[in-house]
Write an enzyme that holds these catalytic residues in place. Structure first.
Site, PDB file in Angstrom:
ATOM      1  N   ASP A 302     -22.201  20.306  33.061  1.00 24.27           N
ATOM      2  CA  ASP A 302     -22.109  19.366  34.173  1.00 24.27           C
ATOM      3  C   ASP A 302     -22.918  18.120  33.836  1.00 24.27           C
ATOM      4  O   ASP A 302     -23.766  18.134  32.936  1.00 24.27           O
ATOM      5  CB  ASP A 302     -22.687  19.978  35.450  1.00 24.27           C
ATOM      6  CG  ASP A 302     -21.871  21.153  35.949  1.00 24.27           C
ATOM      7  OD1 ASP A 302     -20.636  21.085  35.852  1.00 24.27           O
ATOM      8  OD2 ASP A 302     -22.457  22.130  36.429  1.00 24.27           O
ATOM      9  N   ASP A 571     -22.643  25.670  38.911  1.00 25.48           N
ATOM     10  CA  ASP A 571     -23.587  25.932  39.998  1.00 25.48           C
ATOM     11  C   ASP A 571     -22.921  26.321  41.308  1.00 25.48           C
ATOM     12  O   ASP A 571     -23.584  26.804  42.216  1.00 25.48           O
ATOM     13  CB  ASP A 571     -24.490  24.718  40.232  1.00 25.48           C
ATOM     14  CG  ASP A 571     -23.692  23.443  40.509  1.00 25.48           C
ATOM     15  OD1 ASP A 571     -22.477  23.549  40.768  1.00 25.48           O
ATOM     16  OD2 ASP A 571     -24.282  22.354  40.457  1.00 25.48           O
ATOM     17  N   ASP A 575     -17.210  27.725  40.572  1.00 30.58           N
ATOM     18  CA  ASP A 575     -17.495  27.759  39.141  1.00 30.58           C
ATOM     19  C   ASP A 575     -17.527  29.188  38.595  1.00 30.58           C
ATOM     20  O   ASP A 575     -17.488  29.388  37.380  1.00 30.58           O
ATOM     21  CB  ASP A 575     -18.853  27.098  38.840  1.00 30.58           C
ATOM     22  CG  ASP A 575     -18.821  25.600  39.048  1.00 30.58           C
ATOM     23  OD1 ASP A 575     -17.727  25.016  38.955  1.00 30.58           O
ATOM     24  OD2 ASP A 575     -19.886  25.009  39.302  1.00 30.58           O
TER      25      ASP A 575
END
Length: 836
Positions: A302, A571, A575
């Site tokens: 990310d 997170d 996901d």
């Protein structure tokens, strides 16, 4: 829903400490570790200990009580060493299990705190959000669209809505939608889960390919060793040398051949390795991930909070033709409404850094104006969804004349809600591109008014007006560019996957040193690509923008299909499938949901990309040191087995008795499980490609090198025995010289195998306290058994001349000089010594 009443301030820190002390931690009873006596009994069933006890029994039958008592003493020493190793491993695993347990967000003294789930106490005020695991039984105080998965308790997979008359929530259930606040009523064994005895998830050690390979090797060597042992006993008995003496010789050979260190080394390395990685702020929830770290070829990450600091601040605001960059000057009136409605589209008491940035700006710039509305009542929320990257809040003002709707989200989503015409859309896109080029995260803000009684089901049914754009700055973490460069040197490809606009993603990628490659691929473009097209384009892509969490799974699967070993960060709730599908799922511990943590193999406690790269470096170190330890174990057993077998075949006196072999085991066990584990990584460990996923621990080249090292030491030890035996006429003197050469060679084995890249002199300058403790301990014990008459008699040693002893020690140490020459040649050719 109506606005919430004023919520309590939560417990004070002192009240929480007192309740934790009196009521105990919020955890269920775990399986307790076995007692000391039970562990000792389990150790006594190990083959090595059974062989020692068998040898002691035979010595008693032969009338040699001193030898039997000596072996009994060594049995106690071995038990003690084994128990120390087991307790150290158990402590490491317990600490990791505690650290990786679910957390909770609570309000104490009016402040939100993230604490370990076990520290939650009765009376705590919980803040719940999508993806959280409820840490205790609690009563709901307020909630918005709150739904919980209670299947762990009821077996019913359909989420249960909470609110209205349904106020009770239970420990272990999962928030699948919405958010809320609740007050804890029961913890630990007093919860519903505790009463029915459901166990919490614990650290899963699994059974890795590495463990399976080691088990196969142990079975093979054990079978060969037992066969040789039986043949030796028969040879002794049939030759007329006595069956009891034959049994002693057979037991000595079995002890020499038995590879009992292999599983111990693997267990210790994985457990202590997980502990070491935790010091880099990465927790291993599944031990196989440690093994896989060194093989990772792609690291998908990310942007927000991982590559950046996740400390958002509003840096730029665009409203029509007015562009304001925040600084010393006050906000112009033209952009006030953008900030006003950005705040209204955020949570009242936000946890999200972007929403906190809106509130901070409002308090700093709009305090005392008509643009802040603390008295307004929240009527309804329209949450963000994969189909529409925008959220909206419906508010009622005190006069109640009409409802006010505030929306914020991705610029293209807000533009769609506002039905902008082509020229207006082009202007917005140009403004977004300009902000994105400077690395800003861009959100659009809109408003609508609504007079009808019944609210629509979707946001598109409101008549929104486009207000402007907000550019948020999020600084890149200081160590990220260096970490990305380290990954590139290590052959690990870094891929950034973000929900930001392509321009923003590209600017951030450029600032951290990501390979440019092709332009960023957006989530919309990804949806349009077939699997074949994606596979064709994937090797040149390093940045994915406007990607929905659900699309991460497709990217992981595509990378795996190309033979990559994939590490994936995440997170959120959505996901979890991608984290499960990746070879190494990595959850963010600071901002990550409990669902993501439970799906992941690793948890990064500080959400920092540099910590992930440090874990990769440690993963390579652990695997390299494991190979060296295993190579040492193979090498050191060759001369021990040879000295137990060859003298019998050659018609010589016995060189090694069980007492000698157990003495050597006291050196070998700590050397392979502690000294090698403590070795620092090679300087070039992050300047070579990742190992192959299916690479074997024991390659033919590694096995050949280990056997050659062992054979070199065996030749020297046999020569020392023969020289001492024939020169002095005493087999006891020859045995003392052979044993001394063996100890010196063992020291050399440890030193030369500490590094397969650095020279012996460079290795000596590298800190490894554990190895020196082992070496000095072995040297001191050798001096004692040679010089103390009682011990010399126990070991069947005779007197030796100082010159002969010096030559034996020197020969044992120099037996591996050829290996240093080999290292030098391999280093000069820049080829790995022991390729995978």
């Amino acid at each position: 829903m109506p606005s919430s009443p004023t919520l309590p301030q939560g417990l004070s820190a002192e009240e929480a400490r007192e309740r934790l002390r009196t009521e105990g931690p919020n955890e269920l009873e775990r399986d307790r570790p076995p007692s000391l006596w039970r562990s000792a009994f389990a150790v006594l069933r190990e083959p090595m200990l059974l062989l020692l006890l068998g040898a002691g029994t035979i010595y008693l039958l032969l009338g040699d009580r001193t030898e039997a008592l000596t072996l009994l003493f060594f049995v106690l020493v071995v038990i003690w060493i084994t128990l120390v190793q087991e307790r150290k491993t158990e402590r490491a695993l317990t600490a990791l299990r505690d650290l990786s347990s679910p957390r909770a967000l609570v309000v104490r003294g009016g402040e939100q705190l993230r604490i370990a789930g076990r520290e939650v106490v009765r009376g705590d005020l919980l803040v719940l959000a999508e993806g959280d695991r409820v840490p205790a039984d609690a009563a709901l105080l307020e909630g918005a669209h709150l739904e919980l998965d209670e299947s762990m308790l009821t077996g019913e997979s359909v989420p249960v809505g909470k609110g209205g008359d349904e106020k009770q929530i239970f420990a272990g259930t999962l928030v699948v939608r919405g958010h809320g606040q609740a007050q804890v009523q029961a913890t630990g064994q007093r919860t519903q889960m505790g009463r029915i005895g459901t166990a919490l998830a614990s650290l899963d050690s699994g059974r890795t390919p590495l463990q399976q390979e080691v088990a196969r090797i142990v079975r093979t060597i054990s079978l060969v060793g037992l066969t040789l042992c039986g043949a030796l006993v028969l040879l002794y008995g049939l030759r007329g040398d006595g069956w009891l003496q034959g049994l002693l010789a057979g037991i000595a050979l079995a002890m020499a051949v038995l590879p009992e260190e292999f599983p111990v080394v693997l267990t210790v390395f994985m457990a202590i390795g997980a502990w070491r990685i935790s010091k880099s702020r990465v927790l291993a929830r599944r031990l196989p991930a440690i093994e896989a770290l060194g093989a990772a070829t792609v690291l998908c990450t990310d942007k927000t909070g991982t590559l950046t600091e996740n400390r958002m601040r509003v840096a730029r605001i665009q409203s029509g033709t007015t562009l304001h960059t925040l600084g010393a000057e006050p906000l112009p009136e033209a952009v006030h409404e953008v900030v006003e409605y950005g705040i209204l589209a955020s949570q009242r008491d936000p946890f999200d850094p972007m929403e906190r940035a809106f509130h901070t700006l409002g308090q700093d710039a709009l305090r005392g104006t008509e643009h802040l509305h603390e008295e307004w009542e929240l009527v309804r929320e329209y949450p963000l969804s994969p189909a529409l990257l925008a959220m909206a809040h419906v508010w009622r003002s005190p006069d109640g004349a009409r409802l006010v709707v505030a929306a914020k989200g991705a610029s293209e989503a807000i533009a769609d809600l506002c039905h902008l015409d082509a020229p207006a859309l082009a202007r917005v896109q140009a403004q977004v591109a300009a902000m994105g080029a400077d690395g800003l995260r861009v959100l659009a803000v809109a408003r609508a008014f609504f007079a009808a009684k019944k609210l629509p089901e979707i946001q598109h049914d409101f008549d929104f007006e486009f207000l402007g754009l907000v550019g948020l700055a999020d600084p890149v973490r200081a160590g990220v560019p260096a970490a990305v460069a380290e990954c590139r040197a290590a052959g690990v490809r870094v891929v950034m996957i973000t929900g930001d606009a392509p321009e923003t993603a590209r600017a951030i990628g450029r600032s951290i040193g990501l390979d440019e490659g092709e332009p960023p691929l957006t989530g919309y473009e990804l949806t349009a690509l077939s699997d074949a097209e994606l596979e064709r384009r994937l090797p040149g892509l390093h940045i994915f923008a406007r990607v929905a969490p659900e699309q991460k799974l497709r990217l992981v699967q595509a990378l795996r299909a190309q033979g990559e070993v994939v590490a994936m960060t995440g997170d959120g709730v959505n996901d979890a499938p991608a984290l499960k599908a990746a070879h190494i799922g990595i959850a963010m511990g600071g901002r990550g949901t409990d669902v993501a943590r439970e799906a992941a193999a690793l948890v990064v406690t500080d959400d920092d990309f540099s910590s992930i790269v440090a874990a990769v470096r440690l993963g390579r170190r652990i695997y390299d040191n494991l190979r060296r330890a295993m190579a040492y174990v193979v090498a050191v057993h060759v001369p021990i087995a040879g000295l137990a077998l060859l003298p019998v075949l050659l018609g010589w006196p016995l060189v090694l008795f069980p007492v000698h072999i157990v003495f050597l085991e006291l050196v070998i066990d700590p050397a392979c499980s502690i000294a090698f584990e403590a070795e620092l990584e090679e300087p070039g460990s992050m300047r070579r490609p990742p190992r192959k996923r299916d690479a074997r621990l024991f390659t033919r080249r590694l096995l050949a090198m280990s056997l050659l090292q062992g054979a070199s030491l065996l030749t020297v030890a046999l020569g020392a025995f023969y020289f001492g035996w024939k020169n002095s006429g005493s087999q006891e003197s020859g045995r003392a010289l052979a044993f001394s050469a063996l100890i010196a060679g063992n020291v050399a084995l440890i030193l030369v195998n500490r590094s397969w890249e650095r020279s012996l002199f460079a290795t000596l300058l590298t800190r490894n306290l554990a190895s020196w403790i082992v070496i000095l301990g072995a040297s001191a014990m050798l001096v004692l058994v040679l010089e103390v008459p009682f011990l010399r008699g126990l070991f069947h040693f005779g007197p030796v001349a100082a010159l002969d002893l010096g030559l034996a020690l020197l020969a044992g140490f120099l037996a591996l000089a050829w290996f240093e020459i080999w290292k030098l040649l391999a280093t000069s050719r820049r080829k790995p010594m022991l390729g995978e």
